[in-house]
Design a protein around this motif. Structure first.
Motif, short mmCIF file in Angstrom:
data_model
loop_
_atom_site.label_atom_id
_atom_site.label_comp_id
_atom_site.label_asym_id
_atom_site.label_seq_id
_atom_site.Cartn_x
_atom_site.Cartn_y
_atom_site.Cartn_z
N GLN A 134 0.81 -1.22 0.00
CA GLN A 134 0.00 0.00 0.00
C GLN A 134 0.85 1.28 0.00
O GLN A 134 0.31 2.39 -0.12
CB GLN A 134 -0.94 0.01 1.21
CG GLN A 134 -0.25 0.19 2.56
CD GLN A 134 0.20 -1.13 3.17
OE1 GLN A 134 0.30 -2.14 2.45
NE2 GLN A 134 0.44 -1.14 4.46
N THR A 135 2.15 1.16 0.14
CA THR A 135 3.04 2.33 0.19
C THR A 135 3.75 2.48 -1.15
O THR A 135 4.48 1.58 -1.58
CB THR A 135 4.07 2.20 1.31
OG1 THR A 135 3.40 2.06 2.57
CG2 THR A 135 4.97 3.42 1.36
N THR A 136 3.56 3.60 -1.80
CA THR A 136 4.22 3.85 -3.08
C THR A 136 5.62 4.41 -2.86
O THR A 136 5.92 5.03 -1.82
CB THR A 136 3.42 4.85 -3.92
OG1 THR A 136 3.39 6.12 -3.23
CG2 THR A 136 2.00 4.37 -4.14
N PHE A 137 6.48 4.18 -3.86
CA PHE A 137 7.84 4.73 -3.78
C PHE A 137 7.80 6.26 -3.77
O PHE A 137 8.65 6.91 -3.15
CB PHE A 137 8.67 4.23 -4.95
CG PHE A 137 9.08 2.78 -4.86
CD1 PHE A 137 9.76 2.17 -5.89
CD2 PHE A 137 8.79 2.02 -3.73
CE1 PHE A 137 10.15 0.84 -5.81
CE2 PHE A 137 9.17 0.71 -3.63
CZ PHE A 137 9.84 0.10 -4.67
N ALA A 138 6.82 6.84 -4.46
CA ALA A 138 6.69 8.30 -4.46
C ALA A 138 6.40 8.83 -3.06
O ALA A 138 6.90 9.89 -2.66
CB ALA A 138 5.58 8.72 -5.43
N ALA A 139 5.59 8.07 -2.29
CA ALA A 139 5.29 8.49 -0.92
C ALA A 139 6.54 8.43 -0.05
O ALA A 139 6.77 9.31 0.80
CB ALA A 139 4.19 7.61 -0.34
N VAL A 140 7.37 7.41 -0.26
CA VAL A 140 8.62 7.30 0.51
C VAL A 140 9.56 8.45 0.15
O VAL A 140 10.14 9.09 1.04
CB VAL A 140 9.29 5.95 0.24
CG1 VAL A 140 10.64 5.89 0.95
CG2 VAL A 140 8.40 4.80 0.68
#
Length: 503
Positions: A134-140
């Protein structure tokens, strides 16, 4: 010593990292909205990040600066990678490039982090993070950017507070010890002021071991000029080194008087260099020539001139020998007191005058002025005290020619001239007679002088005088009419130039 780094030369650290405040890896793991989990690598709290980068290359080494969290979904992993050396080679390349950590995205390619990758990260000591579906690389990457921005803001606040504190210390009755004490507190270390002969004048903060003190004193010699900077190769403004795990830094003060600020601290943070540089500027003002015998001599010279003493009696207070007058104009904007003082420091002279749009500097003749970035300079011939007014005129004319020809620096020619063949009184009388029609018209005389000096160039004369070329044409035409002569004739030009040189 573990390798001296000097400025202004650029020496890239290994590995190179972007000049941004680091973000602790633990701060990123603490973000509940990301749900990241460390599953391999050291669990210490010292790992920091300088950014985040996504790559599916089998060898990401060429694309890393160092300090990144490398994010991958494992697209590059071959099917038989688990039984070979693929992961070991992959992780070793990340470590060699200076990567701080590896983030592995679960789904859609892999349902779980490959065990061989976990083992490789353990062997090479690389933190491995599991990124949930559920966690995108963009969010990281955005979270790393947000944490970096917060760290930068905190660092700016720390530096600003230190600047105010150091400025307040400089205003105390004991300014030098106060500045050193405040600096040592802000850097959590030892701050030392060295004199021109290398001795420790004052110090504050935690006492350092004898070997660290010796290493810091030796490093100070790297930035201390052996003699006047105009006669020796340029020295770096600052230098850094480490000794026994202690960070060392030194800063040359002023325009080459030989004072050096030294700092020794157990840790080195992003804003420490800025804070130490502020302290160096304050200490340079406090230890400058204004507070020395030379400063007192200049004050005495000024008082004597105001009280009517002739220049030749005052000049010895400023230093023996002949002098150069330098006229300078900045290329970008009108000069102000700060830029004028900076130019004086660059020319190694505190005798600076800011007049309208020109900065005038009085420089000892043995200090040969060099071109200065962003400035146009005109330099007079060497002159004694009685000749200073004439040298001032020479420098002004040299500056006008430099601006017209777009040269960074022009010097007044000092070789014998035609005027040396004619008695001065006869030359002046001839000049007055020849130029009598221009008497009381200084604009015309100055335009004619500039036009002749620039070989009849309308455009260059206009640039030199700061007027429109049509104005130059009108003035030259008026001069020809008043003088009743042909200004295109070379003999006429030569005679007029000779007369104008005497005027």
């Amino acid at each position: 010593m573990e390798g001296v780094h000097t400025m202004p030369e650029t020496i890239a650290p290994a590995p190179a990292v972007p000049p941004t405040p680091p973000v602790p890896l633990q701060a990123l793991l603490a973000r509940e909205d990301l749900a990241l989990r460390q599953i391999a690598g050291p669990a210490d709290t010292g790992t920091v990040l300088h950014g985040a980068h996504t790559s599916e290359m089998t060898d990401p080494y060429p694309y890393l600066l160092g300090g990144e969290l490398l994010l991958t979904a494992g697209v590059h992993i071959p099917e038989a990678a688990g039984s070979g050396t693929y992961f070991d080679a992959y992780v070793s390349r990340i470590v060699a490039a200076g990567g701080a950590a590896l983030g592995f995205g679960v789904a859609p390619v892999h349902e779980a982090v490959p065990r061989a990758l976990v083992a490789a990260c353990e062997r090479h000591g690389l933190p491995l993070l599991e990124v949930p579906p559920q966690t995108t690389f963009a969010a990281v990457a955005r979270a790393v950017w947000q944490l970096t921005a917060q760290a930068r803001l905190a660092e700016l606040r720390r530096v600003t507070e230190a600047q105010r504190s150091l400025a307040a210390a400089a205003a105390r009755p004991d300014p030098i010890p106060s500045v050193l004490r405040r600096l040592s507190r802000h850097l959590s270390g030892r701050a030392v002021l060295y004199g021109p002969d290398g001795t420790e004048i004052a110090g504050a903060g935690q006492e350092a071991p004898q070997d660290v003190r010796a290493a810091l004193a030796a490093l100070a010699g790297v930035v201390r000029p052996a003699s006047h900077p105009a006669r020796t190769p340029a020295h770096p403004a600052s230098a850094t080194d480490t000794h026994g795990g202690v960070h060392l830094a030194v800063y040359a003060l002023g325009a080459g008087e030989g004072f050096v600020l030294g700092v020794a601290s157990a840790r080195r943070e992003a804003g420490d260099h800025t804070i130490a540089s502020v302290a160096a500027v304050l200490l340079a003002l406090l230890t400058g020539e204004h507070h020395s015998g030379a400063g007192a001599a200049r004050s005495s010279a000024l008082v004597r001139l105001l009280l009517g003493a002739p220049p030749e009696e005052v000049a010895p207070l400023l230093g023996a020998g002949r002098w150069l007058v330098v006229h300078a104009r900045p290329e970008a904007q009108a000069p102000d007191p700060v830029t004028a003082s900076a130019l004086g420091a660059a020319l190694a002279s505190p005798l600076v005058d800011l007049a309208d749009d020109v900065v005038r500097v009085l420089v000892p003749a043995d200090r040969v002025p060099q071109p200065q970035p962003g400035w146009t300079l005109g330099v007079s011939a060497p002159a004694g005290p009685r000749e200073w007014p004439a040298a001032d005129t020479q420098a002004a004319r040299a500056l006008a020619r430099a601006r017209a020809t777009r040269a960074p620096l022009l010097r007044h020619a000092g070789r014998p001239a035609l005027a040396d063949l004619v008695p001065a009184a006869d030359a002046e009388a001839h000049a007055r007679t020849l130029l009598a029609p221009l008497a009381g018209r200084p604009a015309l005389a100055e335009t004619l002088r500039a036009w002749l000096s620039l070989h009849g160039s309308w455009d260059r004369t206009a640039v030199a005088l700061g007027v429109h070329r049509n104005t130059v044409r009108q003035r030259i035409a008026r001069c020809a009419a008043l003088l009743d002569t042909d200004l295109d004739h070379p003999d006429v030009r030569m005679e007029l130039w000779f007369a104008l040189r005497q005027a």
